[in-house]
Write an enzyme that holds these catalytic residues in place. Structure first.
Site, mmCIF file in Angstrom:
data_model
loop_
_atom_site.group_PDB
_atom_site.id
_atom_site.type_symbol
_atom_site.label_atom_id
_atom_site.label_comp_id
_atom_site.label_asym_id
_atom_site.label_seq_id
_atom_site.Cartn_x
_atom_site.Cartn_y
_atom_site.Cartn_z
ATOM 1 N N ARG A 1 -13.337 -5.919 15.458
ATOM 2 C CA ARG A 1 -12.342 -4.910 15.856
ATOM 3 C C ARG A 1 -13.042 -3.554 15.960
ATOM 4 N NH1 ARG A 1 -7.674 -2.374 11.954
ATOM 5 N NH2 ARG A 1 -9.343 -0.906 11.541
ATOM 6 N N ASP B 1 -7.197 -2.101 17.627
ATOM 7 C CA ASP B 1 -5.902 -2.017 16.916
ATOM 8 C C ASP B 1 -5.253 -0.670 17.246
ATOM 9 O OD1 ASP B 1 -3.794 -2.048 15.170
ATOM 10 O OD2 ASP B 1 -5.003 -2.365 13.341
ATOM 11 N N GLU C 1 -4.150 -5.215 19.524
ATOM 12 C CA GLU C 1 -3.353 -5.414 18.308
ATOM 13 C C GLU C 1 -2.261 -4.361 18.161
ATOM 14 O OE1 GLU C 1 -5.704 -5.845 14.740
ATOM 15 O OE2 GLU C 1 -4.083 -4.996 13.524
ATOM 16 N N TRP D 1 2.964 6.598 11.781
ATOM 17 C CA TRP D 1 1.712 6.427 11.059
ATOM 18 C C TRP D 1 0.641 5.904 11.986
ATOM 19 C CZ3 TRP D 1 -1.616 2.472 10.164
ATOM 20 C CH2 TRP D 1 -2.584 2.716 9.187
ATOM 21 N N GLU E 1 -8.325 -11.936 9.788
ATOM 22 C CA GLU E 1 -8.922 -10.645 9.412
ATOM 23 C C GLU E 1 -9.449 -10.732 7.981
ATOM 24 O OE1 GLU E 1 -7.696 -5.931 9.427
ATOM 25 O OE2 GLU E 1 -6.112 -7.391 9.132
ATOM 26 N N ASP F 1 -6.022 -3.630 1.520
ATOM 27 C CA ASP F 1 -4.926 -3.240 0.637
ATOM 28 C C ASP F 1 -4.022 -4.402 0.238
ATOM 29 O OD1 ASP F 1 -4.208 -1.728 3.574
ATOM 30 O OD2 ASP F 1 -2.779 -3.202 2.855
ATOM 31 N N HIS G 1 -2.587 -10.864 8.901
ATOM 32 C CA HIS G 1 -3.137 -9.578 8.452
ATOM 33 C C HIS G 1 -3.982 -9.777 7.184
ATOM 34 C CE1 HIS G 1 -1.982 -5.212 7.136
ATOM 35 N NE2 HIS G 1 -2.938 -5.165 8.039
ATOM 36 N N TYR H 1 -7.673 7.395 11.804
ATOM 37 C CA TYR H 1 -7.723 6.356 10.772
ATOM 38 C C TYR H 1 -8.341 5.078 11.332
ATOM 39 C CZ TYR H 1 -6.157 2.972 7.349
ATOM 40 O OH TYR H 1 -6.111 1.973 6.404
ATOM 41 N N HIS I 1 -2.240 0.316 16.095
ATOM 42 C CA HIS I 1 -1.443 0.800 14.958
ATOM 43 C C HIS I 1 -0.049 1.278 15.380
ATOM 44 C CE1 HIS I 1 -5.300 1.181 12.463
ATOM 45 N NE2 HIS I 1 -4.515 0.343 11.834
ATOM 46 N N ARG J 1 0.687 -11.958 13.850
ATOM 47 C CA ARG J 1 -0.201 -11.527 12.762
ATOM 48 C C ARG J 1 0.578 -10.864 11.617
ATOM 49 N NH1 ARG J 1 -4.211 -9.134 12.706
ATOM 50 N NH2 ARG J 1 -3.765 -7.248 11.576
ATOM 51 N N ASN K 1 0.823 -1.216 0.000
ATOM 52 C CA ASN K 1 0.000 0.000 0.000
ATOM 53 C C ASN K 1 0.858 1.267 0.000
ATOM 54 O OD1 ASN K 1 -2.252 1.599 0.179
ATOM 55 N ND2 ASN K 1 -2.774 1.039 2.292
ATOM 56 N N GLU L 1 2.068 -7.100 11.867
ATOM 57 C CA GLU L 1 1.783 -6.786 10.466
ATOM 58 C C GLU L 1 2.892 -5.952 9.810
ATOM 59 O OE1 GLU L 1 -2.068 -4.917 11.304
ATOM 60 O OE2 GLU L 1 -1.340 -3.150 10.255
ATOM 61 N N HIS M 1 -14.203 -5.152 10.875
ATOM 62 C CA HIS M 1 -13.952 -3.891 11.572
ATOM 63 C C HIS M 1 -15.262 -3.157 11.833
ATOM 64 C CE1 HIS M 1 -10.007 -3.802 9.007
ATOM 65 N NE2 HIS M 1 -10.050 -4.822 9.843
HETATM 66 O O1 KDG Z 1 -1.822 -0.312 4.664
HETATM 67 C C1 KDG Z 1 -2.084 -0.212 6.030
HETATM 68 C C2 KDG Z 1 -3.180 -1.162 6.418
HETATM 69 O O2 KDG Z 1 -2.855 -2.454 5.979
HETATM 70 C C3 KDG Z 1 -3.430 -1.155 7.896
HETATM 71 O O3 KDG Z 1 -3.991 0.064 8.266
HETATM 72 C C4 KDG Z 1 -4.434 -2.182 8.246
HETATM 73 O O4 KDG Z 1 -3.784 -2.139 10.565
HETATM 74 C C5 KDG Z 1 -4.409 -2.642 9.665
HETATM 75 C C6 KDG Z 1 -5.195 -3.847 9.921
HETATM 76 O O5 KDG Z 1 -5.045 -4.394 10.987
HETATM 77 O O6 KDG Z 1 -5.926 -4.263 9.015
HETATM 78 MG MG MG Z 2 -3.582 -3.579 12.209
#
Ligand code: KDG
Ligand code: MG
Length: 420
Positions: free
Chosen positions: A148, A228, A254, A420, A357, A334, A330, A160, A230, A301, A38, A280, A123
């Site tokens: 999630r 999650d 996560e 991010w 997922e 994307d 994961h 996000y 992130h 994951r 992505n 991931e 999600h």
């Molecule tokens: O490209 C970034 C995504 O793959 C990410 O935001 C997805 O964290 C993610 C998830 O758990 O699906």
């Molecule tokens: Mg994630």
């Protein structure tokens, strides 16, 4: 049998995908893989076309392990997201060929089914607790047993992942002249650049435990819920969050730490019994090993698409099995349908599988890349056709040319850069 061509197809049926099609000298026998990274799709496509494809012409596609070793160890400059995604695309296409040639689905070649269905999660998200609750109710009604949950954080612009499954499957943050978020173009991120979110740890750490208190209060204990992070917290922040979430019995928390901070999982473990999932952003088996051997996490994951495909993920699953860690590969929007199919084939064959997922792809993706796993009453299935059961419609792919797109970026309230 010999590889005659490695075709790299970049297409954007609502979002960008990089497809690898490996053709052989056996008439009609080819394999389809996914090599989507992505926001860096063209880097992978170029690596495949310019550096990797020429190495494969004339080789025997049956020799997956040897080709994997050659592409990983051969170039000296090993690893990293671009090369491991390219390698994954090749690996997946080769497994597809092996299955088609054997007349067997890939899960059979990996050891055969260990279960009748693959437990899946989706999600839910919203701009406040009630919206998240409503979205979880919709997901329960659709058959999901695990959801999630992400919520917008007061004061943190554009959180996000709060848009639920549909967003995850189809959203892209497209380049648009003048595109900016909350007037943040002053920080140099306006113009043809990614959107910029604002994120502060204090409101985040206050809000997430309250979200799960609300959800448990309204929805009860039966539905499995999780969150999650992130990869945005410091070790002590993550330990606090895991501890404060304990009463709500999450399925897992996560990716709460940055991928560089593996040893810091010990700190979280010392403070909490909330199950932990991580991986991931890993690009190698060796990223996983310390977390597995010390049992610092409960779910590994990795993204099959960024860790080198089925070949590497099955090795990781076997190491994890030894230490009673389960898999939770994961599966975001994307990565393409071939990679989702690879996930589910491997899930079926994995004794220590935990959860998968999933996303629902829009119609344009089904048109270009048919054969994604199907969902019914909480579980995923794949076709039992030989190979992975996915394909690419090259004519349809040509209708959707690549469109430059970025993930959002994140800054603190003072304008400084955040992960991010
Ligand atoms: O490209 C970034 C995504 O793959 C990410 O935001 C997805 O964290 C993610 C998830 O758990 O699906
Ligand atoms: Mg994630």
């Amino acid at each position: 049998m010999k590889i005659t061509e490695v075709r790299v197809i970049v297409t954007c049926p609502t979002r960008n995908y990089v497809v690898v099609k490996i053709l052989t000298d056996e008439p009609g026998l080819y394999g389809v893989g996914d090599a989507t990274l992505n926001g860096r799709e063209l880097a992978v496509a170029t690596a495949l076309k310019e550096h990797i494809a020429p190495l494969l012409i004339g080789r025997d596609p049956d020799r997956i392990e040897d080709i994997w070793q050659m592409l990983f160890r051969g170039p000296y400059w090993r690893g990293g997201p671009v090369q491991m995604t390219a390698l994954a695309g090749i690996d997946i296409a080769l497994w597809d060929i092996k299955g088609k040639r054997a007349g067997m689905p890939v899960y059979s070649l990996l050891g055969g089914k260990t279960r009748d269905g693959v437990l899946a999660y989706t999600h839910a998200g919203g701009s406040d607790f009630n919206e998240v609750e409503d979205d979880v109710r919709r997901k329960i009604a659709a058959g999901f047993k695990v959801v999630r949950c992400q919520v917008a954080i007061p004061g943190n612009a554009g959180t996000y992942g709060t848009g639920g499954g549909a967003e995850a499957a189809s959203a892209t943050w497209r380049e648009q002249p003048g595109n900016s978020h909350s007037g943040r173009s002053a920080w140099g991120d306006g113009g043809p650049m990614p959107m910029v979110e604002t994120w502060e740890p204090a409101p985040y750490l206050r809000t997430i435990p309250r979200l799960f208190a609300h959800l448990r209060d309204q929805l009860g204990d039966e539905i499995e819920l999780f969150h999650d992070v992130h990869e945005r917290l410091t070790p002590i922040q993550a330990a606090r969050l895991a501890k404060e979430l304990e009463p709500y019995h999450l399925f897992f928390l996560e990716d709460c730490l940055r991928p560089e901070h593996k040893e810091s999982f010990r700190l979280i473990r010392n403070h909490s019994t909330t199950p932990l999932a991580m991986g991931e952003l890993f690009h190698s088996r060796w990223d996983c090993v310390p977390l597995l051997t010390e049992q610092l996490i409960d779910f590994i994951r990795c993204d099959l698409g960024h860790i080198g495909g089925i070949t590497e993920a099955q090795k990781i699953a076997h190491i994890a099995e030894t230490f009673y860690v389960q898999t939770a590969w994961h599966g975001p929007g994307d990565i393409g349908p071939a990679m989702h199919a690879a996930n589910v084939h491997l899930d079926f064959a994995t004794a220590n599988f935990g959860i998968q997922e999933m996303v629902s792809f829009p119609a344009q993706v089904h048109e270009v890349l048919p054969g994604a796993p199907t969902f019914e009453r909480g579980y995923l299935q794949v076709s039992d056709k030989p190979g992975l059961g996915t394909d690419v419609n090259e004519e349809a792919a040509a209708k959707y040319p690549y469109e430059r797109a970025y993930l959002p970026m994140t800054r603190r309230a003072d304008g400084s850069m955040m992960d991010w």
